[in-house]
Design a protein around this motif. Structure first.
Motif, mmCIF file in Angstrom:
data_model
loop_
_atom_site.group_PDB
_atom_site.id
_atom_site.type_symbol
_atom_site.label_atom_id
_atom_site.label_comp_id
_atom_site.label_asym_id
_atom_site.label_seq_id
_atom_site.Cartn_x
_atom_site.Cartn_y
_atom_site.Cartn_z
ATOM 1 N N UNK A 1 -22.197 1.615 1.904
ATOM 2 C CA UNK A 1 -20.793 1.748 0.453
ATOM 3 C C UNK A 1 -21.115 3.029 0.708
ATOM 4 N N UNK A 2 -21.324 3.726 0.517
ATOM 5 C CA UNK A 2 -21.037 4.827 -0.430
ATOM 6 C C UNK A 2 -19.560 5.470 -1.001
ATOM 7 N N UNK A 3 -18.908 5.403 0.700
ATOM 8 C CA UNK A 3 -17.759 6.176 0.546
ATOM 9 C C UNK A 3 -16.796 4.716 -0.213
ATOM 10 N N UNK A 4 -16.836 3.939 0.093
ATOM 11 C CA UNK A 4 -16.286 2.350 -0.709
ATOM 12 C C UNK A 4 -16.492 2.705 -1.916
ATOM 13 N N UNK A 5 -17.850 2.865 -2.129
ATOM 14 C CA UNK A 5 -17.256 2.365 -3.611
ATOM 15 C C UNK A 5 -17.092 3.978 -4.792
ATOM 16 N N UNK A 6 -16.756 4.943 -3.819
ATOM 17 C CA UNK A 6 -16.475 6.561 -4.680
ATOM 18 C C UNK A 6 -14.866 6.225 -4.540
ATOM 19 N N UNK A 7 -14.716 5.382 -4.202
ATOM 20 C CA UNK A 7 -13.202 5.289 -3.823
ATOM 21 C C UNK A 7 -12.542 3.957 -4.197
ATOM 22 N N UNK A 8 -13.437 3.321 -5.192
ATOM 23 C CA UNK A 8 -12.997 1.567 -6.200
ATOM 24 C C UNK A 8 -12.870 1.113 -4.974
ATOM 25 N N UNK A 9 -13.526 0.980 -4.241
ATOM 26 C CA UNK A 9 -12.797 -0.657 -2.393
ATOM 27 C C UNK A 9 -13.576 -1.584 -3.128
ATOM 28 N N UNK A 10 -15.047 -1.335 -4.016
ATOM 29 C CA UNK A 10 -15.623 -2.932 -3.668
ATOM 30 C C UNK A 10 -15.013 -3.866 -4.975
ATOM 31 N N UNK A 11 -15.571 -5.018 -5.110
ATOM 32 C CA UNK A 11 -15.002 -5.534 -5.901
ATOM 33 C C UNK A 11 -16.184 -5.848 -7.041
ATOM 34 N N UNK A 12 -16.344 -6.574 -7.917
ATOM 35 C CA UNK A 12 -17.172 -6.437 -9.072
ATOM 36 C C UNK A 12 -18.652 -7.049 -8.473
ATOM 37 N N UNK A 13 -19.114 -8.031 -7.677
ATOM 38 C CA UNK A 13 -20.191 -8.463 -7.670
ATOM 39 C C UNK A 13 -21.033 -6.924 -6.031
ATOM 40 N N UNK A 14 -20.095 -6.535 -5.822
ATOM 41 C CA UNK A 14 -20.736 -5.831 -3.893
ATOM 42 C C UNK A 14 -20.999 -4.262 -5.101
ATOM 43 N N UNK A 15 -19.860 -3.707 -5.931
ATOM 44 C CA UNK A 15 -20.325 -2.674 -7.046
ATOM 45 C C UNK A 15 -21.653 -2.066 -7.904
ATOM 46 N N UNK A 16 -21.774 -3.880 -8.488
ATOM 47 C CA UNK A 16 -23.516 -4.626 -9.573
ATOM 48 C C UNK A 16 -24.157 -3.800 -8.772
ATOM 49 N N UNK A 17 -24.492 -4.455 -7.646
ATOM 50 C CA UNK A 17 -25.362 -4.842 -6.432
ATOM 51 C C UNK A 17 -25.750 -3.541 -6.366
ATOM 52 N N UNK A 18 -24.693 -2.590 -5.680
ATOM 53 C CA UNK A 18 -24.394 -1.187 -4.990
ATOM 54 C C UNK A 18 -25.279 -0.405 -6.270
ATOM 55 N N UNK A 19 -24.868 -0.462 -7.379
ATOM 56 C CA UNK A 19 -25.233 0.416 -8.668
ATOM 57 C C UNK A 19 -26.875 0.355 -8.752
ATOM 58 N N UNK A 20 -26.948 -0.795 -8.256
ATOM 59 C CA UNK A 20 -28.511 -0.536 -9.122
ATOM 60 C C UNK A 20 -29.634 -0.569 -6.672
ATOM 61 N N UNK A 21 -29.045 -0.356 -6.479
ATOM 62 C CA UNK A 21 -28.991 0.698 -5.455
ATOM 63 C C UNK A 21 -28.974 2.443 -5.940
ATOM 64 N N UNK A 22 -27.667 2.600 -5.904
ATOM 65 C CA UNK A 22 -28.220 4.002 -6.196
ATOM 66 C C UNK A 22 -28.509 4.720 -7.365
ATOM 67 N N UNK A 23 -29.595 3.597 -8.020
ATOM 68 C CA UNK A 23 -30.279 4.381 -9.179
ATOM 69 C C UNK A 23 -31.725 4.573 -8.754
ATOM 70 N N UNK A 24 -32.032 3.875 -7.452
ATOM 71 C CA UNK A 24 -32.969 4.792 -7.086
ATOM 72 C C UNK A 24 -33.215 5.270 -5.331
#
Length: 249
Positions: A9-32
């Motif tokens: 999901x890195x590319x979709x996140x960088x392009x702001x293509x994730x919805x709110x729930x997906x973005x929040x979940x990915x940010x938790x993963x991104x922290x580690x």
């Protein structure tokens, strides 16, 4: 999104293509996950550079197109076994999704560049039409002026008529059936202010019959001359006049 693998999901996140729930979940993963953090930074840098190529807003359907494109390619998370042959200089992690997203971003930029080009062409056409309209109105004002006076003469295989309106301080030259100037040459109009020659504009070298709104005020000009000059015109006459017309009384 149909995939649950956060590494994809890195590319979709960088392009702001994730919805709110997906973005929040990915940010938790991104922290580690340092690998995903690096990829997000690279995607953001790339999209920022691409954005400089166009300021046109991408169509609303572009997000759906990106998401559909992502789900149609095989996604390889970081740490997966690399292919047996890897070309030098190609990053191995997340390759397919990277290229799919890059292609989608490139398509968006191309669409925006095309839209800008079309807008500029339309704006140029609008400006030319407005300029033509203003010239036509100025021509009509001189030709229809109550104080308009004219003088005609044979010249260059045809005829020319000079129309002057002292009240509007403008002049018009009407050519009828004049022979075309030699290739690379143009007829140039001049106001004669005593011994000084002042350019009054160029005629269309491809037309033997035309009506030209002469450039600048009539002022104290005593007559009008026409010379053959290099394409683009000259600051001062470089040839003998093909015609001279006294200012009509």
């Amino acid at each position: 999104m149909t995939t649950t693998d956060p590494h994809a999901l890195t590319g979709a996140y960088a392009l702001h293509a994730l919805d709110g729930r997906e973005a929040a979940a990915f940010e938790r993963h991104l922290a580690g996950c340092d690998a995903c953090g690096q990829e997000v930074a690279e995607f953001r840098a790339t999209t920022a550079r691409l954005a400089l190529a166009s300021t046109v807003r991408t169509p609303p359907a572009m997000r759906d197109q990106v998401l559909r494109r992502v789900t149609t390619v095989r996604q390889t998370p970081p740490g997966a076994a690399p292919p047996q042959r890897v070309r030098r200089g190609v990053r191995r992690g997340g390759g397919p999704v990277r290229w799919a997203l890059a292609a989608s971003v490139a398509a968006a930029v191309a669409f925006g560049a095309t839209a800008v080009w079309q807008y500029e062409r339309a704006e140029d056409a609008r400006l030319r039409a407005a300029q033509t309209q203003r010239q036509a109105e100025a021509l009509a004002e001189v030709l229809a002026a109550p104080d308009a006076r004219s003088r005609s003469a044979r010249m260059a295989g045809g005829a020319g008529t000079l129309v002057v309106s002292p009240g509007r301080d403008r002049a018009v030259f009407v050519a009828t059936g004049m022979s075309l100037p030699p290739r690379g040459k143009v007829y140039q109009l001049w106001f004669a202010d005593g011994e000084e020659m002042r350019s009054a504009g160029l005629m269309d070298p491809g037309r033997g019959s035309q009506t030209v709104l002469m450039r600048g005020p009539v002022g104290g000009a005593s007559d009008v001359g026409i010379t053959v000059e290099p394409a683009g015109g000259s600051k001062q006459p470089t040839s003998e006049p093909v015609a001279l017309l006294d200012m009509p009384a």
